[in-house]
Design a protein around this motif. Structure first.
Motif, PDB file in Angstrom:
ATOM      1  N   VAL A   1      90.944  70.312  35.472  1.00  0.00           N
ATOM      2  CA  VAL A   1      89.900  70.516  33.929  1.00  0.00           C
ATOM      3  C   VAL A   1      90.908  71.103  32.724  1.00  0.00           C
ATOM      4  CG1 VAL A   1      88.465  72.171  33.136  1.00  0.00           C
ATOM      5  CG2 VAL A   1      88.362  71.809  35.193  1.00  0.00           C
ATOM      6  N   GLU A   2      90.173  70.506  31.038  1.00  0.00           N
ATOM      7  CA  GLU A   2      91.527  70.676  30.695  1.00  0.00           C
ATOM      8  C   GLU A   2      90.934  71.536  28.999  1.00  0.00           C
ATOM      9  OE1 GLU A   2      94.439  66.888  30.532  1.00  0.00           O
ATOM     10  OE2 GLU A   2      92.350  66.678  31.216  1.00  0.00           O
ATOM     11  N   GLU A   3      91.229  71.427  28.147  1.00  0.00           N
ATOM     12  CA  GLU A   3      90.355  72.603  27.137  1.00  0.00           C
ATOM     13  C   GLU A   3      89.258  71.233  26.348  1.00  0.00           C
ATOM     14  OE1 GLU A   3      91.961  74.190  22.730  1.00  0.00           O
ATOM     15  OE2 GLU A   3      92.490  74.388  24.256  1.00  0.00           O
ATOM     16  N   ALA A   4      89.942  69.996  26.646  1.00  0.00           N
ATOM     17  CA  ALA A   4      88.015  69.160  25.647  1.00  0.00           C
ATOM     18  C   ALA A   4      88.110  68.098  26.267  1.00  0.00           C
ATOM     19  CB  ALA A   4      88.974  68.908  24.378  1.00  0.00           C
ATOM     20  N   SER A   5      88.320  67.518  27.949  1.00  0.00           N
ATOM     21  CA  SER A   5      88.550  66.913  28.930  1.00  0.00           C
ATOM     22  C   SER A   5      88.503  67.125  29.978  1.00  0.00           C
ATOM     23  CB  SER A   5      89.651  66.160  28.242  1.00  0.00           C
ATOM     24  OG  SER A   5      90.694  66.002  28.819  1.00  0.00           O
TER      25      SER A   5
ATOM     26  N   VAL B   1      89.067  63.046  30.072  1.00  0.00           N
ATOM     27  CA  VAL B   1      87.847  62.160  29.397  1.00  0.00           C
ATOM     28  C   VAL B   1      87.380  62.873  29.002  1.00  0.00           C
ATOM     29  CG1 VAL B   1      86.235  60.606  30.079  1.00  0.00           C
ATOM     30  CG2 VAL B   1      88.371  60.347  30.887  1.00  0.00           C
ATOM     31  N   PRO B   2      86.953  62.887  27.683  1.00  0.00           N
ATOM     32  CA  PRO B   2      86.430  63.774  26.984  1.00  0.00           C
ATOM     33  C   PRO B   2      84.351  63.287  27.306  1.00  0.00           C
ATOM     34  CG  PRO B   2      87.597  63.061  25.217  1.00  0.00           C
ATOM     35  CD  PRO B   2      87.636  61.694  26.708  1.00  0.00           C
ATOM     36  N   PHE B   3      83.949  64.608  26.947  1.00  0.00           N
ATOM     37  CA  PHE B   3      82.231  64.291  27.879  1.00  0.00           C
ATOM     38  C   PHE B   3      81.937  63.091  27.322  1.00  0.00           C
ATOM     39  CE2 PHE B   3      77.530  64.979  27.805  1.00  0.00           C
ATOM     40  CZ  PHE B   3      77.581  64.604  29.538  1.00  0.00           C
TER      41      PHE B   3
ATOM     42  N   GLY C   1      84.359  69.131  24.364  1.00  0.00           N
ATOM     43  CA  GLY C   1      84.453  67.801  25.844  1.00  0.00           C
ATOM     44  C   GLY C   1      84.753  67.815  27.058  1.00  0.00           C
ATOM     45  N   SER C   2      84.834  68.873  27.562  1.00  0.00           N
ATOM     46  CA  SER C   2      85.079  69.852  28.758  1.00  0.00           C
ATOM     47  C   SER C   2      84.103  69.390  29.838  1.00  0.00           C
ATOM     48  CB  SER C   2      86.379  70.938  29.155  1.00  0.00           C
ATOM     49  OG  SER C   2      86.685  71.472  30.510  1.00  0.00           O
ATOM     50  N   MET C   3      83.524  68.106  30.167  1.00  0.00           N
ATOM     51  CA  MET C   3      82.307  68.431  30.795  1.00  0.00           C
ATOM     52  C   MET C   3      82.381  67.099  31.595  1.00  0.00           C
ATOM     53  SD  MET C   3      78.539  69.437  29.856  1.00  0.00           S
ATOM     54  CE  MET C   3      78.035  68.131  28.793  1.00  0.00           C
ATOM     55  N   ALA C   4      81.499  67.062  32.555  1.00  0.00           N
ATOM     56  CA  ALA C   4      81.381  65.132  32.912  1.00  0.00           C
ATOM     57  C   ALA C   4      80.562  65.395  33.613  1.00  0.00           C
ATOM     58  CB  ALA C   4      82.653  64.941  33.470  1.00  0.00           C
ATOM     59  N   PHE C   5      80.154  64.519  34.193  1.00  0.00           N
ATOM     60  CA  PHE C   5      79.030  64.199  36.088  1.00  0.00           C
ATOM     61  C   PHE C   5      79.688  63.206  36.438  1.00  0.00           C
ATOM     62  CE2 PHE C   5      77.406  61.470  32.774  1.00  0.00           C
ATOM     63  CZ  PHE C   5      76.778  60.502  33.019  1.00  0.00           C
ATOM     64  N   GLU C   6      78.981  63.692  37.954  1.00  0.00           N
ATOM     65  CA  GLU C   6      79.029  62.452  38.965  1.00  0.00           C
ATOM     66  C   GLU C   6      77.713  62.281  39.229  1.00  0.00           C
ATOM     67  OE1 GLU C   6      81.126  64.839  42.535  1.00  0.00           O
ATOM     68  OE2 GLU C   6      83.366  65.724  41.079  1.00  0.00           O
TER      69      GLU C   6
END
Length: 501
Positions: free
Chosen positions: A339-343, A347-349, A439-444
């Motif tokens: 988990v990073e500040e904007a990715s 990878v940004p969201f 951008g610190s979001m993603a999906f599986e």
């Protein structure tokens, strides 16, 4: 202390209307412009039972703001919104909890989802989750408690008979929110008088509330940190000076070794803790604190009572919370998540990018590197299985849906969960929502029919891209030079063979 109004399900259905609307309130002699659900701070408490249907007609009453920024992975979209059922084990697609939904100003949407019959009772909450405006709307106070009630006879008597105290803790950081509002093009968040308003931690919409208690009697405190950022560099380090605290549940899930004595509850933004609290002395005042910050008081009555000690108890765990500490991950299903500040993983969201892929029935393992970022995962909670030594609040084997390792370990923490019945897209993100918005979001994705997992490679950072670009350019130049040299030699040989005319 103020107690939010409450709405309970009836006949297997909880059918409510929730409005997102701007409001002005006066707290600690300051007038503030904030966001509310149904016009109150916090919104009404919703109570539902496992197996019931949740139906929410969400109405976005925010005015259109022509000045709002509308750029991906930036603060903006301040007049658009949606809802997230934070903590519920329900599908992440419409008409259930799909946070990619956009409800524009003046628009509405009817959410509808069924809680499974086996859903764990516990403390959850609801808040907006529009990517780009989540920090402003949640930080601006739009939140409410959502409680899945315990079935009769499922709890030990000391817990079942205890007075319940709900504390929705919210972080009104008006200076920081005002900066986000300015960058977003928002005019609804403000404070008066103008200047530099202090940060306020409010409980149930009150600054420094007084909580009534009977000395010697247990109370069940449901603490929700309806937070959008860290406090300083830390969690909500919640404690009641001089009173006994026994941990009962975290993130809406009962622990398996109740009662567990704790000194404080380091609840990250978005997290919850159910704590049995007993203050000993009559006619006394006890301090409720977050770290060194005073946030409220417990005032005891004059006549003490005696209470029995809390007996050992373990809950019946649903299928999606079976112990996985000794169960290895399914083949190929162990991945890393940083988990990073904007990715996430560099990878940004993007709605077009899948971070990891798995399938129903898999035992999924993640090595989560969170540091000072509170990691939140939608609809499948995860079990802590390795990477740190147990403390009083954090034990290996505990379940969470929101977790931050800062102060616990510098190493990635290994977690596992099993994909039992819910397939589709599962969101995960940093619950420092100013990071999530950028951008610190993603999906599986969880396949209903597949049988393989995949872990995406970490995206190249800018430095690596530059190095590779330079290297590729140099290689191309070398190749062109060699080909040019060969071509020149060949022409020279041909001219030598022909000779002068």
């Amino acid at each position: 202390m103020r107690v939010p109004s409450s709405v309970s399900s009836s006949g297997g259905l909880l059918d409510v209307v929730l409005t997102l609307e701007p409001a002005s309130v006066v707290i600690n002699s300051m007038e503030l412009g904030i966001f509310t659900l149904n016009g109150t701070l916090p919104g009404p408490t919703l109570r539902i039972k496992a197996g019931d249907r949740l139906r929410v007609r969400f109405r976005n009453l925010l005015p259109a703001q022509p000045s709002a920024r509308r750029q991906h992975n930036e603060f903006g979209y301040v007049d658009e919104s949606n809802l997230h059922f934070h903590g519920l084990h329900v599908p992440g697609d419409l008409p259930s909890d799909d946070t990619k939904l956009v409800v524009g100003p003046g628009g509405e949407f009817q959410y509808e989802t069924d809680l499974p019959q086996y859903h764990m009772p516990g403390t959850s909450w609801i808040h907006p989750h529009r990517h780009g405006s989540s920090a402003l709307q949640v930080g601006g106070a739009a939140a409410l408690a959502l409680i899945v009630d315990d079935p009769p006879g499922s709890l030990p008597d000391e817990v079942a008979n205890a007075e319940e105290v709900l504390l929705v803790v919210q972080d009104l950081a008006l200076q920081e929110l005002s900066r986000i509002a300015q960058r977003s093009g928002d005019s609804l968040v403000w404070s008066a008088p103008a200047g530099n308003p202090p940060d306020l931690l409010v409980i149930n919409g009150e600054h420094m509330p007084e909580i009534a208690a009977t000395p010697g009697r247990w109370q069940r405190w449901r603490v929700i940190f309806a937070g959008w950022r860290n406090l300083g560099r830390s969690a909500l380090n919640f404690a009641v000076d001089g009173c006994t605290m026994q941990l009962l549940a975290k993130d809406g899930m009962y622990i398996s070794d109740f009662p567990r004595s704790i000194q404080l509850a380091p609840i990250p933004a978005g997290g919850r803790a159910d704590i049995m609290v007993k203050c000993p002395s009559p006619s006394s005042r006890y301090r409720v604190i977050s770290g060194e910050t005073l946030i409220g008081f417990v005032d005891t009555s004059a006549v003490p009572v005696s209470s029995s000690e809390l007996s050992s108890w373990s809950p019946v765990l649903p299928d999606y919370m079976q112990d996985l500490q000794a169960t290895p991950a399914s083949e190929g299903c162990s991945c890393e998540t940083e988990v990073e500040e904007a990715s996430i993983n560099g990878v940004p969201f993007s709605e077009d990018t899948v971070l990891h892929e798995t399938f129903l029935g898999a035992v999924v393992e993640r090595k989560i590197d969170t540091g000072g970022h509170p990691y939140h995962q939608h609809f499948y909670p995860f079990q802590l299985v390795d990477g740190f030594r147990s403390s009083d609040f954090f034990h290996l084997g505990d379940w969470h849906d929101t977790f931050m390792s800062d102060g616990l370990t510098r190493e990635p923490v290994t977690v596992r969960y099993k994909t039992t019945f819910i397939a589709g897209e599962m969101m995960l993100h940093c619950h420092r929502l100013d990071h999530e918005d950028r951008g610190s979001m993603a999906f599986e994705t969880i396949s209903p029919t597949g049988s393989t997992c995949s872990c995406s490679a970490r995206a190249l950072d800018t430095g690596n891209i530059v190095i590779i670009a330079v290297a590729v350019s140099a290689a191309v130049c070398v190749v062109i030079s060699v080909l040019g040299f060969c071509f020149w030699r060949r022409r020279s040989h041909r001219r030598s063979d022909v000779g002068p005319e």
